[in-house]
Structure formats: C-alpha cells, structure tokens
Design a protein around this motif. Sequence first.
Motif, PDB file in Angstrom:
ATOM      1  N   LEU A  38     -12.105   6.650   2.402  1.00 35.77           N
ATOM      2  CA  LEU A  38     -11.297   6.006   3.430  1.00 35.77           C
ATOM      3  C   LEU A  38     -10.799   4.674   2.878  1.00 35.77           C
ATOM      4  CD1 LEU A  38     -10.418   6.369   6.402  1.00 35.77           C
ATOM      5  CD2 LEU A  38     -12.526   5.185   7.067  1.00 35.77           C
ATOM      6  N   VAL A  39      -9.494   4.406   3.024  1.00 31.62           N
ATOM      7  CA  VAL A  39      -8.883   3.205   2.455  1.00 31.62           C
ATOM      8  C   VAL A  39      -8.172   2.423   3.560  1.00 31.62           C
ATOM      9  CG1 VAL A  39      -7.248   2.278   0.770  1.00 31.62           C
ATOM     10  CG2 VAL A  39      -8.532   4.373   0.247  1.00 31.62           C
ATOM     11  N   ARG A  40      -8.481   1.133   3.643  1.00 25.57           N
ATOM     12  CA  ARG A  40      -7.777   0.215   4.545  1.00 25.57           C
ATOM     13  C   ARG A  40      -7.163  -0.879   3.681  1.00 25.57           C
ATOM     14  NH1 ARG A  40     -13.188   0.369   8.286  1.00 25.57           N
ATOM     15  NH2 ARG A  40     -12.781   2.411   9.238  1.00 25.57           N
ATOM     16  N   ARG A  41      -5.850  -1.013   3.781  1.00 29.71           N
ATOM     17  CA  ARG A  41      -5.116  -1.918   2.884  1.00 29.71           C
ATOM     18  C   ARG A  41      -4.009  -2.634   3.648  1.00 29.71           C
ATOM     19  NH1 ARG A  41      -0.296   0.679   1.767  1.00 29.71           N
ATOM     20  NH2 ARG A  41      -0.304   2.941   2.113  1.00 29.71           N
ATOM     21  N   PRO A  42      -3.543  -3.773   3.097  1.00 19.91           N
ATOM     22  CA  PRO A  42      -2.427  -4.470   3.738  1.00 19.91           C
ATOM     23  C   PRO A  42      -1.172  -3.593   3.763  1.00 19.91           C
ATOM     24  CG  PRO A  42      -3.507  -5.876   2.117  1.00 19.91           C
ATOM     25  CD  PRO A  42      -4.044  -4.489   1.912  1.00 19.91           C
ATOM     26  N   ALA A  43      -0.490  -3.549   4.914  1.00 24.09           N
ATOM     27  CA  ALA A  43       0.759  -2.795   5.002  1.00 24.09           C
ATOM     28  C   ALA A  43       1.843  -3.437   4.158  1.00 24.09           C
ATOM     29  CB  ALA A  43       1.201  -2.710   6.465  1.00 24.09           C
ATOM     30  N   ASP A  44       1.822  -4.753   4.046  1.00 26.76           N
ATOM     31  CA  ASP A  44       2.762  -5.503   3.225  1.00 26.76           C
ATOM     32  C   ASP A  44       2.142  -5.707   1.852  1.00 26.76           C
ATOM     33  OD1 ASP A  44       4.434  -7.307   1.992  1.00 26.76           O
ATOM     34  OD2 ASP A  44       4.419  -8.767   3.619  1.00 26.76           O
ATOM     35  N   ALA A  45       2.709  -5.082   0.846  1.00 25.88           N
ATOM     36  CA  ALA A  45       2.130  -5.143  -0.500  1.00 25.88           C
ATOM     37  C   ALA A  45       2.015  -6.577  -1.009  1.00 25.88           C
ATOM     38  CB  ALA A  45       2.964  -4.311  -1.467  1.00 25.88           C
ATOM     39  N   SER A  46       2.876  -7.463  -0.550  1.00 24.57           N
ATOM     40  CA  SER A  46       2.840  -8.842  -1.033  1.00 24.57           C
ATOM     41  C   SER A  46       1.602  -9.595  -0.555  1.00 24.57           C
ATOM     42  CB  SER A  46       4.101  -9.590  -0.583  1.00 24.57           C
ATOM     43  OG  SER A  46       4.116  -9.747   0.826  1.00 24.57           O
ATOM     44  N   ARG A  47       0.919  -9.052   0.458  1.00 25.21           N
ATOM     45  CA  ARG A  47      -0.299  -9.692   0.962  1.00 25.21           C
ATOM     46  C   ARG A  47      -1.535  -9.326   0.144  1.00 25.21           C
ATOM     47  NH1 ARG A  47      -2.258  -8.701   6.559  1.00 25.21           N
ATOM     48  NH2 ARG A  47      -3.810 -10.170   5.758  1.00 25.21           N
ATOM     49  N   PHE A  48      -1.444  -8.330  -0.708  1.00 24.18           N
ATOM     50  CA  PHE A  48      -2.624  -7.856  -1.433  1.00 24.18           C
ATOM     51  C   PHE A  48      -3.133  -8.925  -2.365  1.00 24.18           C
ATOM     52  CE2 PHE A  48      -4.231  -5.042  -5.072  1.00 24.18           C
ATOM     53  CZ  PHE A  48      -5.527  -5.011  -4.563  1.00 24.18           C
TER      54      PHE A  48
END
Length: 510
Positions: free
Chosen positions: A127-137
């Motif tokens: 299961l992966v939870r990640r920022p929807a906006d790649a620039s926030r990573f």
Amino acid sequence: MRSPHSDLDPGTDPPASGRRTTAALAGLLVAVLLAVAACGSGATTAHVGVATATSGPAADLTQRLTGGNGVFIGTAIPVDLQQAGYVEDEYAATGTASSYKASGRLTSDGRWTFRTDGSAPYRTRVLVRRPADASRFSGTVIVEWLNVSGGVDADPEWATTHEEIIRRGDIWVGVSAQQIGVIGGQVLVGAPGPGSELAGKGLKAIDPARYGSLTHPGDGFAFDMLTQVARAVRAGAGTGGLQPEKIIAAGESQSAFAMVTYYNGVQPLTRAFDGFFVHSRGAAGLPLVGPGKAADLTGALIGGTTTIFRTDQAAPVMNVQTETDLTSILNSVKARQPDNDRFRLWEVAGTAHADAHLLGGNAATIDCGAPINNGPMHLVTKAAYRALATWLDTGRPPVTAPRIDVRTGLISAVKRNPDGIALGGVRTPPVDVPVTVLSGDPGPKLSAICLLLGTTKPLSPARLAQLYPSRADYQQRYLADAEATIRNGFVLAEDRAALIGYAEPARLPS
C-alpha cells in the motif's frame, strides 16, 4: 477497517480524537500484547549518507490491486488523504524470496551472521500513500512492516506519525510482510465488536475479489520480501514516477521485533535501507522460522536472545520506547545500549504502549479499573521521526535524551516520585506540570490488554493546591515547560497547539 476518508484535518492533533474500528483496536493493541532533557551538541555531527544497496532481486510492483470492496487496512486514526493532498495506490508485489538461517549463535551484541536458506514464490500486498503533487515529494520514503498481531494488517506507525509524514511530503509504503495478514492464521488476542469476525482470516478470505490471488510462503521469507519491495521502490516502482533518495524501514511493537532481526542479520547483507525507525521494541528480535510457519513471537518474549542493535553499520537507528515497554512483558530495559554516532534511544516518561490517542472512542469501552494513559507519546514520536529524517538529510544527529530511571533486579521497576510519576527520560508538560499522574503501569484490573495501556490518575484537590497557588500559576508553568520541551527537540514547533491542548486548567479554581 476500510481505507478511511473522513473529516479529520491532518494538521490538527487533539489528545484523543477520530474514529476507530474494533479490529483496528486489536491490530494496534494486540501488537503490544505480544509483545530538563539533555540536548546533543549542535557542533557534533555524524555523516550519514544514502545506503549503497547490494544488488539482488526486486519485487514486481507493476500490477495494481483493484475491485472488491476497496483497500482493506486496520487503521487506528482515519485520515482524509484527499484533503491532505495525498493519493493512495495498492499493488501486488510478486517475486521469489529467500529465507535466512543463522550461521552460529545469536549473540547479545547483535553482530549476527545470516545466510540464505530456502526460496519460495510470493505475491503480497503493498500500500502506497504519496503526495498528489510531485513537487511536494521530499525524496524520503518510509516503509512500514505492517503489524499483524490483531489478526489483520494494521498501520500503527502511519497512525502515529502521519501528520509529520504529510507535512514533510514523504511517501509512506505499507508492506503486508507476515502471513497472517495475507492468508490468515491464529489470533493470539481478539477484541469483541464490529469487525472482530475478520481477525485471523487474512486478506484472501476477507475480500477474495480483490486479494484472492495473493500467496505467502511463511514469515521466514518476510525479511527478503521487505528487501525486495525496498529495492523496487528505490528504483521508482509504485511511487507514481517519483524517485526516492532515502528509504527508512519502520515498525512498531511486533514489527519492531522484526526491525531488530532485520538490522542485525539482514541489513549487513542487503544494505537495503538508509535508516531505521524502531518504535516500542522488546528485548529480542523476531525469530527466523521455516516455510509455511508464522513467527514465534511468544518464544521471543519468553526465551529470545536479548540483543542490542549492532554498532558496526552505516544506517542509523532511531529507537523510541514508552515507559510501559521498559519493564512490561516487552522488558526492553534488558536491551538498553548507549547512544553512539549511529544510534539514539528516547525513553518517554508517562507514556504507555497504547494510549487514549490511539484508541479514541474505544478507550471508554475498556475497563482497566482506572482511566487508561492519555499522554502525548505520539507528539514525541513525530519529533523522533523528523530527527531521523534530518539525520539522513544533513548528518546532524538527534538530541540525546536521559534514560528513565529503573530499579533493576529480579523484577525491574520504574523509579517514581512521591506522586507516582516516573523519574528521568524524555519529559513533557503533562508529566512535569501535572494535574494527573500519567503512568505506563497498568490499572488494578490486570487483563492482557490492560497490562499495556497504562493509567491516568487525577491528583487530589489538596495535592493540586499544594502544587499550584492559582490557575494562572499552573498555566504559566505549563506553557513554559511546553516551550522548553519544544526547544529541547522532543516535540515539534508545529505541534505546539496539540501539546498545549493537554493542559487542564479547569482542574484548578480560577
């Protein structure tokens, strides 16, 4: 039990809030059944770099899991991921994993030598939870070994630290590492109520339409399954095209036992992780077992090898322990070790292995003969997580912390002041400016669950009058202590309001 979407604001953090399911309670609590502060010099740093991982097989994360009833996870604190700017994806991780065998005996210094043993195919859930906006990573991924002690996969590390994970823009990855979460098995301790009938069934039986294709070869292969997921994630799989810079392994309670074994025996072979976040470990590690078998955590608690984290590896370890963990059935005081340039230990006074924050409304349904612990352990844990991430990013180690004072002997016990409050350790305003006595010791009704929940016992009006001449005096002292706790690095400035929210001025006359 389903992946939640609620109105809980991820930026807020009240002492005890949110909705929980009974199975989530089991997943969080049963894990445990098995199982002013000194600052480090700012001039002292230890260079910590990205791991030079060894080559080896990586999990295939190209196949999404869809359909059925949606994502299934035992969750303690529901989070509105969309509101937080995060997305959630679920994958089948497939490959062929190796089991391990120890060469020689397991020694207390943790310098274990493992070699690969058998091999078997697997198909588990990630299961992966990640920022929807790649620039926030942020560039950091935290990989949590999901906890299965309640008979379902649960995500207690996410539940405890998700506000900080989201603030930083980290990616969280949850791995169904152990077999009971996938194919089912014996539940050591259950909890009554809605959802309890699912404990021990495993994902395959809970939702065959979504998870029916999963297979698990046994917990002896779980360590390599975790490695292979980490390798895949480091290569950019499952992250929506985001390329990680650093990967942290994390586990709480039973999963923390697994972190001990992984760090001492597997990490020297794989160097798959850049850092380790270990929360509420016991004195031993999770045992290696044969094909088709579940990990023998009971054996680890009763007769496992007491071990420290080995001191000859590059990857740093941040270890946070509650007061309960030290002298309860986990007995982690036996595995204490000094801080060094790759290890930090924070023992938090006035905290319990599970508490009112994690249990929410379910706390009121548990009768331990006294209210369960309502301490701010989660606030300190978030600070510890950021300290580890900063260590990896900058080479600046976390502050050092005093140990809780413990009287050792045939039966170890925490030393306490006349009010019953623990001495030493990481301290917070509810402990140093008390209106209640927060303790890791259980209430008078000694059920299995209550052994791990601690207590919250109000001080008498007469004692409060001795401590504080007025409500204003109490508030002034509490606020000053809160600022000192933040300044010392044990609670984040972003969590100031949550820490102040633990004050109880109404207990005193105006």
